[in-house]
Scaffold this motif. Structure first.
Motif, short mmCIF file in Angstrom:
data_model
loop_
_atom_site.label_atom_id
_atom_site.label_comp_id
_atom_site.label_asym_id
_atom_site.label_seq_id
_atom_site.Cartn_x
_atom_site.Cartn_y
_atom_site.Cartn_z
N ALA A 288 -41.44 15.53 35.99
CA ALA A 288 -40.98 14.14 36.24
C ALA A 288 -41.42 13.14 35.50
CB ALA A 288 -41.20 13.97 37.87
N ASN A 289 -42.88 13.18 35.43
CA ASN A 289 -43.49 12.08 34.60
C ASN A 289 -43.07 12.34 33.15
OD1 ASN A 289 -44.92 10.86 36.45
ND2 ASN A 289 -46.74 11.88 36.06
N ALA A 290 -42.94 13.36 32.48
CA ALA A 290 -42.66 13.75 30.95
C ALA A 290 -41.24 13.16 30.85
CB ALA A 290 -42.58 15.28 30.81
N LYS A 292 -39.54 10.78 32.90
CA LYS A 292 -39.61 9.30 33.39
C LYS A 292 -40.19 8.45 31.97
CE LYS A 292 -42.53 7.95 36.55
NZ LYS A 292 -42.91 7.57 38.07
N TYR A 293 -41.19 8.95 31.42
CA TYR A 293 -42.04 8.15 30.49
C TYR A 293 -41.47 8.47 28.87
CZ TYR A 293 -44.80 6.81 34.19
OH TYR A 293 -45.21 6.16 35.73
N THR A 294 -40.14 9.27 28.96
CA THR A 294 -39.82 9.37 27.75
C THR A 294 -38.33 8.99 27.61
OG1 THR A 294 -40.85 11.60 27.48
CG2 THR A 294 -39.05 11.48 26.30
N ARG A 315 -45.21 19.17 27.63
CA ARG A 315 -45.10 18.36 26.30
C ARG A 315 -43.91 17.27 26.07
NH1 ARG A 315 -47.66 19.24 21.50
NH2 ARG A 315 -48.64 21.12 22.37
N ASP A 316 -44.24 16.06 25.91
CA ASP A 316 -42.97 15.10 25.73
C ASP A 316 -43.20 14.35 24.42
OD1 ASP A 316 -44.29 12.55 26.26
OD2 ASP A 316 -44.71 13.46 28.10
N THR A 317 -42.06 13.84 24.05
CA THR A 317 -42.09 13.08 23.05
C THR A 317 -42.00 11.48 23.37
OG1 THR A 317 -39.51 13.27 22.80
CG2 THR A 317 -41.01 14.89 21.33
N TYR A 334 -54.03 4.62 39.86
CA TYR A 334 -54.27 4.14 38.23
C TYR A 334 -52.70 4.06 37.75
CZ TYR A 334 -55.24 2.79 33.67
OH TYR A 334 -55.06 2.27 32.62
N ARG A 335 -52.17 3.05 37.04
CA ARG A 335 -51.07 3.33 36.14
C ARG A 335 -51.31 2.58 35.06
NH1 ARG A 335 -45.34 1.83 37.80
NH2 ARG A 335 -44.80 3.58 36.82
N VAL A 336 -50.73 2.87 33.84
CA VAL A 336 -50.98 2.11 32.59
C VAL A 336 -50.46 0.76 32.72
CG1 VAL A 336 -50.36 2.07 30.02
CG2 VAL A 336 -50.96 4.31 31.13
N GLY A 350 -49.07 10.39 41.62
CA GLY A 350 -48.85 11.79 41.26
C GLY A 350 -49.67 12.65 40.72
N LEU A 351 -50.61 12.08 39.50
CA LEU A 351 -51.67 12.94 38.76
C LEU A 351 -52.67 13.20 39.64
CD1 LEU A 351 -51.04 11.50 35.09
CD2 LEU A 351 -50.25 13.57 35.95
N SER A 352 -53.16 12.32 40.70
CA SER A 352 -54.20 12.64 41.39
C SER A 352 -54.02 13.64 42.13
CB SER A 352 -54.69 11.36 42.23
OG SER A 352 -53.71 10.87 43.12
P1 ADP Z 1 -46.76 7.45 38.53
O1 ADP Z 1 -45.87 7.89 37.41
O2 ADP Z 1 -46.16 7.45 39.80
O3 ADP Z 1 -47.07 5.94 38.22
P2 ADP Z 1 -48.69 9.13 38.14
O4 ADP Z 1 -50.11 9.22 38.97
O5 ADP Z 1 -47.93 10.42 38.07
O6 ADP Z 1 -48.08 7.94 38.62
O7 ADP Z 1 -49.09 8.84 36.53
C1 ADP Z 1 -50.23 7.79 36.46
C2 ADP Z 1 -50.07 6.79 35.25
O8 ADP Z 1 -50.15 7.85 33.86
C3 ADP Z 1 -48.61 6.67 34.93
O9 ADP Z 1 -48.43 5.31 35.69
C4 ADP Z 1 -48.44 6.36 33.60
O10 ADP Z 1 -48.84 5.27 33.15
C5 ADP Z 1 -49.48 7.46 32.94
N1 ADP Z 1 -48.43 8.64 32.54
C6 ADP Z 1 -48.45 10.09 33.52
N2 ADP Z 1 -47.50 10.67 32.62
C7 ADP Z 1 -47.22 10.26 31.53
C8 ADP Z 1 -46.40 10.94 30.35
N3 ADP Z 1 -46.01 12.00 30.53
N4 ADP Z 1 -46.27 9.81 29.41
C9 ADP Z 1 -46.79 8.86 29.18
N5 ADP Z 1 -47.54 8.18 30.23
C10 ADP Z 1 -47.69 8.99 31.42
#
Ligand code: ADP
Length: 398
Positions: A288-290, A292-294, A315-317, A334-336, A350-352
């Motif tokens: 889902a993250n891959a 979302k962030y691509t 892996r994503d681009t 934490y979010r970027v 999600g990642l935690s």
């Molecule tokens: P969420 O996606 O709900 O913000 P996550 O815990 O899944 O929370 O991810 C934490 C942060 O890591 C995201 O907010 C994003 O900034 C960064 N991140 C996670 N996966 C990716 C990815 N595939 N590419 C770029 N940034 C990512």
């Protein structure tokens, strides 16, 4: 988490060797009686087997926990009906290549983490047990038997299940009003309660977006809380990773297509001892993250086997991250902190959750990324729970 020290080094670290040898020499005076008394009086079930898994020692706690007296089990194979270890689906571990004690003897290394599995009482009732195993070696280092220490955690597990039931009740109570509000907002926007002006439509659209954000946040928070509550009741079973990954990729195919992304999967059958629901949740979060962030290009999921580990890479681009951000992304919430991430919905949970799931499987997760180029998240899971085996010299398997 992986323990990379060799078994020998671990062994050295756990004792003051010379002092202990002196104590043992004096207190045991050349015979094993004191040691046997210690083993007999330990509060956890302890049994020892020879190389063929024939029981040669069975302590009092083992009698209490299982209902079998030492007389009844002595010289029997532990793989017989005695403890009858199964995974949570009822598949026998004793008869399969995944018997923890057998694995430990084959590889000559102790398990690093207690395994939560099932056993059977003499009266036929089921017991939840945490099992630790280790090989017994002679002076030359040859494996001559094995030892299993087991603890009855049936009550603890029932408590955890009660907590999980409570949380799912709360989840339901919080979600129901949100579903109702969403439904009415959508009806009003469609004009079911009379015609609405442009301003009203714009206000209702904002309301709907906020309710949806609230719903996602509640789901994430409850996921985290639920995972905390049931952390120790990961339900291990013999499972194949490939169909789990196929299900995840299939579930996200429409979303990838909507964004014009390629979504690829390469996964041969890989058997591990794991919790399929939890692992599916972890891989789904990564995919889902891959996506979302691509915004353009490809997301690929590759699975394989490497030196005693099942390895899955997502892996994503996509937008990628800087080194400093990579260090923190597994922390809850934490979010970027940049424009492009803020514009995408997310709670930083999600990642935690993924990390907790992986760690509960004695696995590890790694992230590599370059801003503007993409990211790869790699999960490594031990093919058996005895993850120290790969640190064996030569790394050779049975
Ligand atoms: P969420 O996606 O709900 O913000 P996550 O815990 O899944 O929370 O991810 C934490 C942060 O890591 C995201 O907010 C994003 O900034 C960064 N991140 C996670 N996966 C990716 C990815 N595939 N590419 C770029 N940034 C990512």
């Amino acid at each position: 988490m992986r323990i990379s020290a060799t078994p020998e080094r671990c062994f050295e670290k756990t004792m003051a060797k010379e002092k202990l040898e002196r104590i043992l020499r004096h207190s045991f005076m050349g015979n094993a009686k004191n040691l046997i008394n210690i083993l007999l009086s330990i509060n956890d079930g302890v049994y020892l087997t020879d190389r063929e898994r024939r029981i040669v020692f069975w302590n009092r706690a083992a009698e209490v926990i299982t209902g079998y007296s030492a007389d009844e089990v002595m010289h029997h194979f532990c793989s017989e009906d005695i403890l009858s270890h199964t995974d949570h689906e009822g598949n026998s571990l004793c008869q399969s290549g995944l018997c923890p004690l057998n694995q430990s003897m084959l590889w000559g290394v102790p398990g690093t983490k207690p395994l939560a599995i099932l056993a059977r009482h003499r009266d036929g009732s089921q017991l939840a047990v945490e099992v630790s195993v280790a090989p017994l070696v002679d002076d030359k280092g040859d494996v001559i038997g094995g030892v299993e220490v087991f603890r009855d955690v049936t009550e603890k597990r029932e408590l955890e299940e009660a907590k999980a039931r409570f949380l799912s009740g709360v989840t339901h109570e919080l979600r129901t009003p949100i579903t109702v509000i969403t439904g009415y907002l959508e009806m009003m926007m469609e004009g079911d309660a009379g015609e609405i002006s442009e301003d009203q439509e714009s206000f209702l659209t904002d309301c709907l977006a906020e309710v949806q954000r609230l719903e996602k946040l509640i789901n994430d928070l409850l996921d985290l809380a639920r995972f905390e509550a049931t952390e120790f009741s990961v339900r291990f079973q013999i499972m194949n990773l490939a169909p789990i990954l196929e299900r995840v990729v299939k579930g996200y195919a429409a979303e990838a297509e909507k964004k014009g992304l390629e979504l690829e999967l390469h996964a041969p059958p890989i058997d591990i001892l794991g919790d399929p629901d939890r692992l599916q949740q972890a891989f789904a979060n990564l995919v889902a993250n891959a996506i979302k962030y691509t915004s353009a290009g490809k997301v690929s999921v590759d699975a394989g086997v490497d030196d005693g580990w099942a390895v899955v890479g997502v892996r994503d681009t996509g937008m990628g991250m800087d080194e400093g951000e990579l260090q923190r992304i597994f922390e809850p919430f934490y979010r970027v902190d940049d424009e492009s991430t803020r514009s995408l919905e997310g709670s930083g949970i999600g990642l935690s959750i993924v990390r907790r799931i992986v760690e509960s499987h004695s696995g590890e997760i790694e992230a590599e990324s370059r801003r503007g180029e993409g990211s790869v998240f790699t999960i490594r899971l031990p093919l058996t729970p005895l993850d120290t085996m790969r640190s064996l010299e030569g790394g050779e398997g049975p």
